[in-house]
Design a protein around this motif. Sequence first.
Motif, PDB file in Angstrom:
ATOM      1  N   THR A  80       0.853  -1.185   0.000  1.00 43.35           N
ATOM      2  CA  THR A  80       0.000   0.000   0.000  1.00 43.35           C
ATOM      3  C   THR A  80       0.886   1.231   0.000  1.00 43.35           C
ATOM      4  OG1 THR A  80      -1.874   1.046   1.092  1.00 43.35           O
ATOM      5  CG2 THR A  80      -0.126   0.185   2.511  1.00 43.35           C
ATOM      6  N   LEU A  81       0.276   2.396  -0.233  1.00 40.91           N
ATOM      7  CA  LEU A  81       0.981   3.675  -0.219  1.00 40.91           C
ATOM      8  C   LEU A  81       0.524   4.481   0.995  1.00 40.91           C
ATOM      9  CD1 LEU A  81       0.866   4.735  -3.985  1.00 40.91           C
ATOM     10  CD2 LEU A  81       2.774   3.720  -2.745  1.00 40.91           C
ATOM     11  N   ALA A  82       1.454   5.173   1.613  1.00 45.33           N
ATOM     12  CA  ALA A  82       1.127   5.986   2.786  1.00 45.33           C
ATOM     13  C   ALA A  82       0.301   7.203   2.389  1.00 45.33           C
ATOM     14  CB  ALA A  82       2.414   6.432   3.482  1.00 45.33           C
ATOM     15  N   ARG A  83      -0.554   7.635   3.307  1.00 44.09           N
ATOM     16  CA  ARG A  83      -1.391   8.813   3.076  1.00 44.09           C
ATOM     17  C   ARG A  83      -0.945   9.943   4.007  1.00 44.09           C
ATOM     18  NH1 ARG A  83      -7.016   5.364   3.523  1.00 44.09           N
ATOM     19  NH2 ARG A  83      -6.806   4.201   1.544  1.00 44.09           N
ATOM     20  N   PRO A  84      -1.072  11.178   3.564  1.00 42.97           N
ATOM     21  CA  PRO A  84      -0.690  12.305   4.433  1.00 42.97           C
ATOM     22  C   PRO A  84      -1.485  12.283   5.741  1.00 42.97           C
ATOM     23  CG  PRO A  84      -0.986  13.039   2.174  1.00 42.97           C
ATOM     24  CD  PRO A  84      -1.471  11.633   2.221  1.00 42.97           C
ATOM     25  N   GLY A  85      -0.778  12.461   6.845  1.00 45.30           N
ATOM     26  CA  GLY A  85      -1.426  12.524   8.144  1.00 45.30           C
ATOM     27  C   GLY A  85      -1.825  11.180   8.712  1.00 45.30           C
ATOM     28  N   GLU A  86      -1.479  10.086   8.053  1.00 45.21           N
ATOM     29  CA  GLU A  86      -1.890   8.763   8.499  1.00 45.21           C
ATOM     30  C   GLU A  86      -0.976   8.274   9.623  1.00 45.21           C
ATOM     31  OE1 GLU A  86      -3.257   4.637   6.310  1.00 45.21           O
ATOM     32  OE2 GLU A  86      -1.592   5.792   5.482  1.00 45.21           O
TER      33      GLU A  86
END
Length: 643
Positions: A609-615
């Motif tokens: 998966t790809l990281a999301r901002p603020g996750e």
Amino acid sequence: MKGASSSLQGLIYRHYLKSALIPMLAIELVLLTLYFGINLYISTRNQDTLLQEVQNNLLTIISIEARSIDNQLGEVARLTGLLQRAQETFFAHPEVCRLPNGPPRLERHSNGAYYKAEDNGGASLYYAATTTIGEAERHKARCSEDLDPLFKSTVDANPIVTQVYLNTWDAMNRIYPFMHDAAERFGTTWDVNDLAFYYEADAAHNPERRAVWTSAYLDPAGAGWVISSIAPVYRGDFLEGVTGLDVTIDSFIRHILDLNLSWDAMPFMVDRDGTILAMPPRIEQVFGLRELLAYDYGEPLGTTPGKPDAYNIFKSTNPTFSTGMLEFFRSGQSLSELRIDATRYVLIQKPIPQTGWRLMVLVNEARILAPVAALSDLSNRIGYVAIGVLVLFYLGFFLLLLVSVQRLSNRIVSPIHALSAATSDLGRQMHSRPLQPAGIDEVDRLSQNFNEMALELDKRTTQLVEVRVARQAQEREARILARMANTDLLTEVYNRRKIEAILNEALASVRDADDTFGLILCDLDHFKSVNDRHGHLAGDQVLIETTRLLRAQLRRGDALGRWGGEEFMIVCPQIDRDGIEQTAEKLRLGIAEHEFPIVGTATASFGATLARPGESMNALVARADSALYAAKESGRNRVQCNR
């Protein structure tokens, strides 16, 4: 004194070179020349003998294979004869109408063709739109269902047969297996007299009315490039039609040319007219051709095109065919040598009596001669080693002479040389050997003073070195402890604490959707069964080998850590969705294709998966773990990527 010593050395050198060194060197050169010459002669004779034996061996093997292929093709021809007789019986008794699969559903197609619209377990049927369908035609179309069990059993009984068919004079086609698109494939009409698998069996081409083989042609029924065994079906002297069995080129290669020959010999089949009927992939590379296994049927075919001229030894402009193969084919000889570019090959051919085709085999001479070449290379290396030993011997001999020349002068000047050397080494090494008395008062006093000075210097140097060594030991111990704190002891990759720290740092750097990174979770499939079956030591070895495989496929900036047990985490900075999927798939293939010691093969499932901002880290890991769970639920040994 130096000049006298130099003059003495020059006198001895000149005498040695004139009386000893030069004659010995000449003798050794003669012996080495004899050695390499004899080695070359023996290697050449061994190559000739081995090549002859291999040629005879391959010729015997190919003769046996040719008979085997002839028997297989003969069996197909025999089946063709059975079909011929059964269908002649059918046409001789038109009043008999058996329907082994029940009444067929015969309809008109939108293009005007009369065809069988439903698969009832038998063959498909097609009548051209240009044929007037009366009661006789309907009767023949319906009652020819009686032939379907024979068609089916013929295809099922022989692995190389892919289709059985009957084409009649009035443009009716019955073919098994069933074709759902027969009406579209054959089109509105066709003239059977234009089709190679029909006219080659008519009275003009086959007056003996026996089973014959066609050349390779493109099958209008959609089977691609095929070879057919065909036979005419007569009612009295009237040609009712032609029956045949199709063998696709692909099936021919897999079931007939899939020979495991020694010396990596490469078989291929050529028909009586010089056209290459079938060739496996290795022959494609040698000839620069691609086997025709499929065809894009854009529209119905009205004819049966054969293979292009590029596949014909007589018509092709391929220089490979015109530089020896053409003459060899015409000569009918069994053995020949062929040069293709800079490579020499042995070429063997054996006829197939059943068809007049030829089984040809190409084998690289270098592959045959590899053992002899290896032995010759070993002998040459031994010779080179002998040359090296001789060079070292002469160097040693020359140095021994030099020592003898200098011995007298060294007895006089050795105390001064020793003092000079000791002075040069002062401060660069500890615990230097004390200078020994030379029996000269002035030199002995100087040596004694030097010994006392060196002893004091050694003492102070030792103290300084001990302090420096202690400091270096502390620094090294600190580095080892730091490494142990961040490294998994078994696999020597990051441990969970360290990889979590890297993951948190990466999350903290994500500002927007374009500034992201990827996370991959890898879990070895059925790892518990590895431990249960082979023991924990074997399981540990699998984990170690897996980390080595993962490391080898990752980029320089990617971080690999052991997440726990048989599960690994990979942090991939600066990557998009396609990149993370490709990276995970590359890692999966690397593990699946690897042969592990003791265990053999093993597989792993991947969640990416790809990281999301603020996750948060927990949310990101949960999404990757969810993808990993989906990969395992889907059958393992696969990659699942979550958005």
